[in-house]
Design a protein around this motif. Structure first.
Motif, PDB file in Angstrom:
ATOM      1  N   SER A  70      40.440  25.084  35.495  1.00 47.22           N
ATOM      2  CA  SER A  70      40.437  24.309  36.732  1.00 47.22           C
ATOM      3  C   SER A  70      39.879  25.160  37.871  1.00 47.22           C
ATOM      4  O   SER A  70      39.852  26.396  37.797  1.00 47.22           O
ATOM      5  CB  SER A  70      41.858  23.856  37.075  1.00 47.22           C
ATOM      6  N   ARG A  71      39.446  24.487  38.919  1.00 43.63           N
ATOM      7  CA  ARG A  71      38.932  25.212  40.086  1.00 43.63           C
ATOM      8  C   ARG A  71      40.006  26.108  40.680  1.00 43.63           C
ATOM      9  O   ARG A  71      39.725  27.230  41.100  1.00 43.63           O
ATOM     10  CB  ARG A  71      38.416  24.237  41.142  1.00 43.63           C
ATOM     11  N   ASP A  72      41.254  25.617  40.712  1.00 48.75           N
ATOM     12  CA  ASP A  72      42.342  26.425  41.272  1.00 48.75           C
ATOM     13  C   ASP A  72      42.535  27.710  40.471  1.00 48.75           C
ATOM     14  O   ASP A  72      42.701  28.789  41.039  1.00 48.75           O
ATOM     15  CB  ASP A  72      43.651  25.631  41.305  1.00 48.75           C
ATOM     16  N   LYS A  73      42.509  27.592  39.138  1.00 51.68           N
ATOM     17  CA  LYS A  73      42.672  28.785  38.309  1.00 51.68           C
ATOM     18  C   LYS A  73      41.489  29.739  38.478  1.00 51.68           C
ATOM     19  O   LYS A  73      41.656  30.952  38.479  1.00 51.68           O
ATOM     20  CB  LYS A  73      42.850  28.404  36.840  1.00 51.68           C
ATOM     21  N   GLU A  74      40.294  29.177  38.608  1.00 53.63           N
ATOM     22  CA  GLU A  74      39.110  30.013  38.813  1.00 53.63           C
ATOM     23  C   GLU A  74      39.225  30.777  40.128  1.00 53.63           C
ATOM     24  O   GLU A  74      38.915  31.972  40.192  1.00 53.63           O
ATOM     25  CB  GLU A  74      37.852  29.142  38.808  1.00 53.63           C
ATOM     26  N   ILE A  75      39.698  30.120  41.168  1.00 55.57           N
ATOM     27  CA  ILE A  75      39.882  30.778  42.468  1.00 55.57           C
ATOM     28  C   ILE A  75      40.942  31.867  42.361  1.00 55.57           C
ATOM     29  O   ILE A  75      40.753  32.987  42.852  1.00 55.57           O
ATOM     30  CB  ILE A  75      40.249  29.741  43.553  1.00 55.57           C
ATOM     31  N   MET A  76      42.058  31.547  41.697  1.00 54.95           N
ATOM     32  CA  MET A  76      43.125  32.545  41.553  1.00 54.95           C
ATOM     33  C   MET A  76      42.638  33.757  40.770  1.00 54.95           C
ATOM     34  O   MET A  76      42.958  34.893  41.110  1.00 54.95           O
ATOM     35  CB  MET A  76      44.349  31.922  40.884  1.00 54.95           C
ATOM     36  N   ARG A  77      41.847  33.519  39.727  1.00 56.74           N
ATOM     37  CA  ARG A  77      41.317  34.630  38.933  1.00 56.74           C
ATOM     38  C   ARG A  77      40.396  35.499  39.783  1.00 56.74           C
ATOM     39  O   ARG A  77      40.470  36.725  39.755  1.00 56.74           O
ATOM     40  CB  ARG A  77      40.569  34.103  37.712  1.00 56.74           C
ATOM     41  N   PHE A  78      39.536  34.853  40.578  1.00 61.75           N
ATOM     42  CA  PHE A  78      38.620  35.594  41.440  1.00 61.75           C
ATOM     43  C   PHE A  78      39.395  36.449  42.447  1.00 61.75           C
ATOM     44  O   PHE A  78      39.124  37.640  42.596  1.00 61.75           O
ATOM     45  CB  PHE A  78      37.684  34.630  42.171  1.00 61.75           C
ATOM     46  N   VAL A  79      40.354  35.851  43.116  1.00 61.36           N
ATOM     47  CA  VAL A  79      41.130  36.593  44.109  1.00 61.36           C
ATOM     48  C   VAL A  79      41.887  37.742  43.434  1.00 61.36           C
ATOM     49  O   VAL A  79      41.930  38.856  43.951  1.00 61.36           O
ATOM     50  CB  VAL A  79      42.090  35.656  44.878  1.00 61.36           C
ATOM     51  N   ASP A  81      40.988  39.371  40.736  1.00 56.64           N
ATOM     52  CA  ASP A  81      40.009  40.416  40.420  1.00 56.64           C
ATOM     53  C   ASP A  81      39.641  41.217  41.662  1.00 56.64           C
ATOM     54  O   ASP A  81      39.530  42.444  41.616  1.00 56.64           O
ATOM     55  CB  ASP A  81      38.741  39.816  39.814  1.00 56.64           C
ATOM     56  N   VAL A  82      39.458  40.526  42.779  1.00 52.08           N
ATOM     57  CA  VAL A  82      39.110  41.204  44.033  1.00 52.08           C
ATOM     58  C   VAL A  82      40.237  42.137  44.450  1.00 52.08           C
ATOM     59  O   VAL A  82      40.000  43.275  44.848  1.00 52.08           O
ATOM     60  CB  VAL A  82      38.801  40.181  45.158  1.00 52.08           C
ATOM     61  N   MET A  83      41.463  41.679  44.313  1.00 53.48           N
ATOM     62  CA  MET A  83      42.604  42.487  44.747  1.00 53.48           C
ATOM     63  C   MET A  83      42.825  43.708  43.855  1.00 53.48           C
ATOM     64  O   MET A  83      43.402  44.694  44.296  1.00 53.48           O
ATOM     65  CB  MET A  83      43.875  41.631  44.799  1.00 53.48           C
ATOM     66  N   GLN A  84      42.356  43.665  42.621  1.00 54.76           N
ATOM     67  CA  GLN A  84      42.501  44.815  41.730  1.00 54.76           C
ATOM     68  C   GLN A  84      41.418  45.851  41.959  1.00 54.76           C
ATOM     69  O   GLN A  84      41.534  46.975  41.515  1.00 54.76           O
ATOM     70  CB  GLN A  84      42.473  44.371  40.266  1.00 54.76           C
ATOM     71  N   ASP A  88      38.247  48.972  49.812  1.00 52.03           N
ATOM     72  CA  ASP A  88      37.240  48.618  50.806  1.00 52.03           C
ATOM     73  C   ASP A  88      35.944  48.234  50.111  1.00 52.03           C
ATOM     74  O   ASP A  88      35.044  49.037  49.975  1.00 52.03           O
ATOM     75  CB  ASP A  88      37.006  49.773  51.777  1.00 52.03           C
ATOM     76  N   ASN A  89      35.885  46.984  49.665  1.00 53.11           N
ATOM     77  CA  ASN A  89      34.637  46.507  49.084  1.00 53.11           C
ATOM     78  C   ASN A  89      34.247  45.216  49.794  1.00 53.11           C
ATOM     79  O   ASN A  89      35.052  44.601  50.484  1.00 53.11           O
ATOM     80  CB  ASN A  89      34.736  46.333  47.570  1.00 53.11           C
ATOM     81  N   PHE A  90      33.016  44.797  49.623  1.00 50.40           N
ATOM     82  CA  PHE A  90      32.514  43.637  50.350  1.00 50.40           C
ATOM     83  C   PHE A  90      33.321  42.375  50.055  1.00 50.40           C
ATOM     84  O   PHE A  90      33.663  41.619  50.963  1.00 50.40           O
ATOM     85  CB  PHE A  90      31.027  43.394  50.039  1.00 50.40           C
ATOM     86  N   ARG A  91      33.615  42.144  48.791  1.00 46.94           N
ATOM     87  CA  ARG A  91      34.320  40.911  48.444  1.00 46.94           C
ATOM     88  C   ARG A  91      35.687  40.845  49.139  1.00 46.94           C
ATOM     89  O   ARG A  91      36.082  39.795  49.631  1.00 46.94           O
ATOM     90  CB  ARG A  91      34.480  40.777  46.929  1.00 46.94           C
ATOM     91  N   ARG A  92      36.383  41.956  49.194  1.00 47.59           N
ATOM     92  CA  ARG A  92      37.697  41.974  49.853  1.00 47.59           C
ATOM     93  C   ARG A  92      37.541  41.766  51.358  1.00 47.59           C
ATOM     94  O   ARG A  92      38.292  40.992  51.964  1.00 47.59           O
ATOM     95  CB  ARG A  92      38.414  43.282  49.557  1.00 47.59           C
ATOM     96  N   ARG A  93      36.568  42.436  51.954  1.00 48.80           N
ATOM     97  CA  ARG A  93      36.344  42.257  53.396  1.00 48.80           C
ATOM     98  C   ARG A  93      35.938  40.819  53.708  1.00 48.80           C
ATOM     99  O   ARG A  93      36.353  40.244  54.706  1.00 48.80           O
ATOM    100  CB  ARG A  93      35.280  43.241  53.900  1.00 48.80           C
TER     101      ARG A  93
END
Length: 126
Positions: A70-79, A81-84, A88-93
């Motif tokens: 689902s889109r919600d799961k895809e968003i949660m997975r992306f966030v 991954d970014v948090m791991q 200081d990287n572009f995606r987190r900023r």
């Protein structure tokens, strides 16, 4: 299964080394899988989890290559991954900038997203 691992790797546009790095094995292991040596159950699980691959497809060649989420799961997975990643990287900023965006600016962001999506479709068509 070896042909499917190679097909997956190529579909992802990864070298054997990049693929190996993503699942935490040596490049030689990927080369061995691709020439027909059986991947362990652990390796199969790593491949499926890292790349969102259907284990049924990987083992049998039947069904869809990728698990539909689902889109919600895809968003949660992306966030997640970014948090791991590094602090200081572009995606987190970028996510932080979005979180701080005033409500009245969201229409501008949506218009921009639609514009770049349309431009991408034009490039693909032409």
């Amino acid at each position: 299964m070896g042909n499917r691992i190679k097909e997956l790797r190529q579909a992802l546009g990864l070298t054997q080394q990049e693929f190996a790095d993503r699942i935490g094995v040596k490049r030689g292991a990927i080369a061995n899988y691709e020439i027909g040596r059986n991947a362990s159950d652990t390796a199969v699980a790593l491949i499926c989890r890292e790349f969102g691959v259907s284990e049924y497809w990987l083992r049998t060649g039947e069904g869809e290559m990728f698990v539909q989420i689902s889109r919600d799961k895809e968003i949660m997975r992306f966030v997640g991954d970014v948090m791991q990643g590094e602090d200081d990287n572009f995606r987190r900023r970028f996510l932080l900038a979005l979180a701080r965006l005033p409500e009245e600016r969201w229409a501008d962001i949506e218009a921009f997203a639609r514009q770049i999506t349309a431009e991408s479709k034009k490039e693909e068509q032409g």
